[in-house]
Design a protein around this motif. Structure first.
Motif, PDB file in Angstrom:
ATOM      1  N   PRO A   1       0.805  -1.231   0.000  1.00  0.00           N
ATOM      2  CA  PRO A   1       0.000   0.000   0.000  1.00  0.00           C
ATOM      3  C   PRO A   1       0.837   1.280   0.000  1.00  0.00           C
ATOM      4  O   PRO A   1       0.490   2.255  -0.665  1.00  0.00           O
ATOM      5  N   SER A   2       1.935   1.257   0.743  1.00  0.00           N
ATOM      6  CA  SER A   2       2.792   2.450   0.768  1.00  0.00           C
ATOM      7  C   SER A   2       3.443   2.687  -0.582  1.00  0.00           C
ATOM      8  O   SER A   2       3.594   3.841  -1.021  1.00  0.00           O
ATOM      9  N   PHE A   3       3.870   1.604  -1.262  1.00  0.00           N
ATOM     10  CA  PHE A   3       4.426   1.739  -2.607  1.00  0.00           C
ATOM     11  C   PHE A   3       3.391   2.353  -3.557  1.00  0.00           C
ATOM     12  O   PHE A   3       3.695   3.275  -4.327  1.00  0.00           O
ATOM     13  N   ILE A   4       2.175   1.833  -3.485  1.00  0.00           N
ATOM     14  CA  ILE A   4       1.124   2.338  -4.384  1.00  0.00           C
ATOM     15  C   ILE A   4       0.821   3.803  -4.082  1.00  0.00           C
ATOM     16  O   ILE A   4       0.684   4.629  -4.999  1.00  0.00           O
ATOM     17  N   TYR A   5       0.750   4.141  -2.806  1.00  0.00           N
ATOM     18  CA  TYR A   5       0.479   5.525  -2.405  1.00  0.00           C
ATOM     19  C   TYR A   5       1.570   6.463  -2.926  1.00  0.00           C
ATOM     20  O   TYR A   5       1.278   7.547  -3.458  1.00  0.00           O
ATOM     21  N   SER A   6       2.846   6.047  -2.786  1.00  0.00           N
ATOM     22  CA  SER A   6       3.952   6.884  -3.256  1.00  0.00           C
ATOM     23  C   SER A   6       3.909   7.054  -4.769  1.00  0.00           C
ATOM     24  O   SER A   6       4.129   8.150  -5.291  1.00  0.00           O
ATOM     25  N   ALA A   7       3.620   5.962  -5.492  1.00  0.00           N
ATOM     26  CA  ALA A   7       3.561   6.036  -6.944  1.00  0.00           C
ATOM     27  C   ALA A   7       2.414   6.923  -7.414  1.00  0.00           C
ATOM     28  O   ALA A   7       2.549   7.704  -8.369  1.00  0.00           O
ATOM     29  N   GLN A   8       1.261   6.838  -6.754  1.00  0.00           N
ATOM     30  CA  GLN A   8       0.129   7.677  -7.128  1.00  0.00           C
ATOM     31  C   GLN A   8       0.403   9.137  -6.832  1.00  0.00           C
ATOM     32  O   GLN A   8      -0.054  10.031  -7.559  1.00  0.00           O
TER      33      GLN A   8
ATOM     34  N   VAL B   1       3.273  10.505  -7.112  1.00  0.00           N
ATOM     35  CA  VAL B   1       4.183  10.978  -8.168  1.00  0.00           C
ATOM     36  C   VAL B   1       3.412  11.443  -9.404  1.00  0.00           C
ATOM     37  O   VAL B   1       3.729  12.457 -10.033  1.00  0.00           O
ATOM     38  N   VAL B   2       2.358  10.696  -9.771  1.00  0.00           N
ATOM     39  CA  VAL B   2       1.586  11.032 -10.970  1.00  0.00           C
ATOM     40  C   VAL B   2       0.404  11.948 -10.648  1.00  0.00           C
ATOM     41  O   VAL B   2      -0.400  12.278 -11.530  1.00  0.00           O
ATOM     42  N   GLY B   3       0.288  12.376  -9.375  1.00  0.00           N
ATOM     43  CA  GLY B   3      -0.744  13.331  -9.002  1.00  0.00           C
ATOM     44  C   GLY B   3      -2.114  12.751  -8.793  1.00  0.00           C
ATOM     45  O   GLY B   3      -3.110  13.490  -8.792  1.00  0.00           O
ATOM     46  N   GLN B   4      -2.227  11.467  -8.579  1.00  0.00           N
ATOM     47  CA  GLN B   4      -3.527  10.844  -8.347  1.00  0.00           C
ATOM     48  C   GLN B   4      -3.921  10.953  -6.879  1.00  0.00           C
ATOM     49  O   GLN B   4      -3.077  10.910  -5.985  1.00  0.00           O
TER      50      GLN B   4
ATOM     51  N   THR C   1       6.852  -0.031  -8.469  1.00  0.00           N
ATOM     52  CA  THR C   1       6.688   1.414  -8.661  1.00  0.00           C
ATOM     53  C   THR C   1       6.300   1.742 -10.093  1.00  0.00           C
ATOM     54  O   THR C   1       5.346   2.499 -10.350  1.00  0.00           O
ATOM     55  N   TRP C   2       7.032   1.195 -11.047  1.00  0.00           N
ATOM     56  CA  TRP C   2       6.738   1.479 -12.451  1.00  0.00           C
ATOM     57  C   TRP C   2       5.400   0.893 -12.874  1.00  0.00           C
ATOM     58  O   TRP C   2       4.679   1.509 -13.684  1.00  0.00           O
ATOM     59  N   PHE C   3       5.021  -0.240 -12.324  1.00  0.00           N
ATOM     60  CA  PHE C   3       3.713  -0.826 -12.655  1.00  0.00           C
ATOM     61  C   PHE C   3       2.575   0.047 -12.141  1.00  0.00           C
ATOM     62  O   PHE C   3       1.573   0.275 -12.822  1.00  0.00           O
ATOM     63  N   THR C   4       2.743   0.589 -10.944  1.00  0.00           N
ATOM     64  CA  THR C   4       1.718   1.462 -10.378  1.00  0.00           C
ATOM     65  C   THR C   4       1.602   2.759 -11.174  1.00  0.00           C
ATOM     66  O   THR C   4       0.496   3.258 -11.428  1.00  0.00           O
ATOM     67  N   ILE C   5       2.751   3.318 -11.566  1.00  0.00           N
ATOM     68  CA  ILE C   5       2.747   4.540 -12.388  1.00  0.00           C
ATOM     69  C   ILE C   5       2.088   4.283 -13.729  1.00  0.00           C
ATOM     70  O   ILE C   5       1.305   5.102 -14.252  1.00  0.00           O
ATOM     71  N   TRP C   6       2.373   3.102 -14.298  1.00  0.00           N
ATOM     72  CA  TRP C   6       1.783   2.762 -15.599  1.00  0.00           C
ATOM     73  C   TRP C   6       0.272   2.632 -15.497  1.00  0.00           C
ATOM     74  O   TRP C   6      -0.474   3.099 -16.358  1.00  0.00           O
ATOM     75  N   LEU C   7      -0.212   1.997 -14.390  1.00  0.00           N
ATOM     76  CA  LEU C   7      -1.658   1.897 -14.199  1.00  0.00           C
ATOM     77  C   LEU C   7      -2.299   3.267 -14.012  1.00  0.00           C
ATOM     78  O   LEU C   7      -3.388   3.532 -14.527  1.00  0.00           O
ATOM     79  N   GLY C   8      -1.583   4.140 -13.309  1.00  0.00           N
ATOM     80  CA  GLY C   8      -2.141   5.476 -13.112  1.00  0.00           C
ATOM     81  C   GLY C   8      -2.180   6.301 -14.373  1.00  0.00           C
ATOM     82  O   GLY C   8      -3.005   7.209 -14.501  1.00  0.00           O
TER      83      GLY C   8
END
Length: 313
Positions: free
Chosen positions: A209-216, A218-221, A304-311
């Motif tokens: 969850p923390s990884f996903i939160y950090s990645a989101q 980054v992309v402003g989600q 991290t990159w997978f979460t950014i890609w989904l966002g």
């Protein structure tokens, strides 16, 4: 002076008897006929006088040399102490005794080839930094000699052996800061593969969850309140896992050490392979830490990159 009866005078070579008038050197304790020392004027061993030297009956010295089998490695190359045959570490300064004659910093001196210069014998004895942590090498903890446990533990036996003794004497737990900060890296370092894998999986799942939160971020989600709550719960659980590891890591390691040492002893007994297998199967693994760190880095980057890609979709 009946204790010197039969011992040869170092000057004339004649054995002492009860009627002889004897004197003893105040520096080293060597006995002489009074007439012999008066004629010579000085102790035969005057050039060896200094810290750590004391006269010893020649027969006893020969017995000691036979006992130690003439192996120079049993005289500590650092402080000059003669240690029992089969010792792992110097009983005074803790220096490993596995070196050979080529490692000797004082070659060619003394009957063992490793007599240090005067003053080198003044290294203080500290039971908390010696290899056995103040315990005797032949002392047993739950039926296993301390020296066997030290050989298996490898790094930091002066820390673990007293802890093992405390816990075997009904103390439930002892605190381990290394396990708190390094978690699965610590277990991998200590070759506790099962606990390393379990703690790695548990900690990785709680960090998702923390990884996903950090990645989101980054992309402003924006994250939903539910997801934010899940992340907080996982963070608290991650802290709880660290506390549990700190409390029980030493106990888990103790169980692993005793189980594996007993298994090795049952298989190899008193054979020459026993100590070799203790060294091989015990000690630590720095390679495992490096491999685990590489896996952690790759997984972190991939997540991290997978979460950014989904966002970005």
């Amino acid at each position: 002076m009946s204790k010197y009866e039969g011992v040869e005078c170092p000057i004339c070579g004649k054995p002492f008897d009860k009627q002889d008038d004897l004197v003893v050197c105040p520096e080293c304790g060597a006995p002489y006929h009074r007439a012999c020392i008066a004629k010579r004027g000085s102790c035969v061993y005057a050039d060896q006088h200094g810290p750590g030297f004391a006269w010893e009956e020649p027969n006893k010295q020969a017995e000691k040399e036979a006992q130690y089998d003439g192996k120079a490695s049993l005289r500590c190359s650092r402080c000059g102490t003669v240690n029992p045959y089969g010792g792992l570490f110097c009983e005074v300064c803790g220096t490993p005794l596995h070196g050979n004659q080529q490692d000797n910093p004082f070659p060619g001196q003394g009957p063992y080839g490793q007599t240090p210069p005067p003053g080198f014998h003044s290294i203080p004895y500290n039971p908390f930094t010696t290899p056995f942590g103040g315990l005797g090498a032949d002392e047993e903890i739950d039926g296993i000699p301390v020296k066997d446990l030290a050989l298996f533990v490898g790094d930091n036996p002066h820390y673990f052996l007293p802890k093992f003794k405390e816990m075997k004497n009904h103390r439930a737990t002892t605190w381990n800061w290394a396990a708190v900060f390094f978690q699965y890296f610590y277990f991998a370092y200590r070759k506790m593969w099962g606990f390393a894998i379990l703690s790695f999986l548990a900690c990785t799942v709680l960090e998702i969850p923390s990884f996903i939160y950090s990645a989101q971020a980054v992309v402003g989600q924006q994250v939903t309140p539910l997801f934010y709550t899940i992340m907080l719960v996982c963070s608290f659980l991650s802290v709880a896992v660290r506390v549990l590891l700190g409390l029980f890591a030493n106990k888990l390691y103790m169980y692993a050490v005793f189980r594996r040492v007993r298994k090795i002893r049952a298989k190899y007994g008193d054979s020459p392979q026993y100590n070799e297998m203790l060294l091989k199967q015990g000690s630590v693994s720095r390679v495992a830490v490096i491999v685990l760190a590489a896996i952690y880095f790759v997984l972190s980057m991939a997540m991290t990159w997978f979460t950014i890609w989904l966002g970005a979709l």
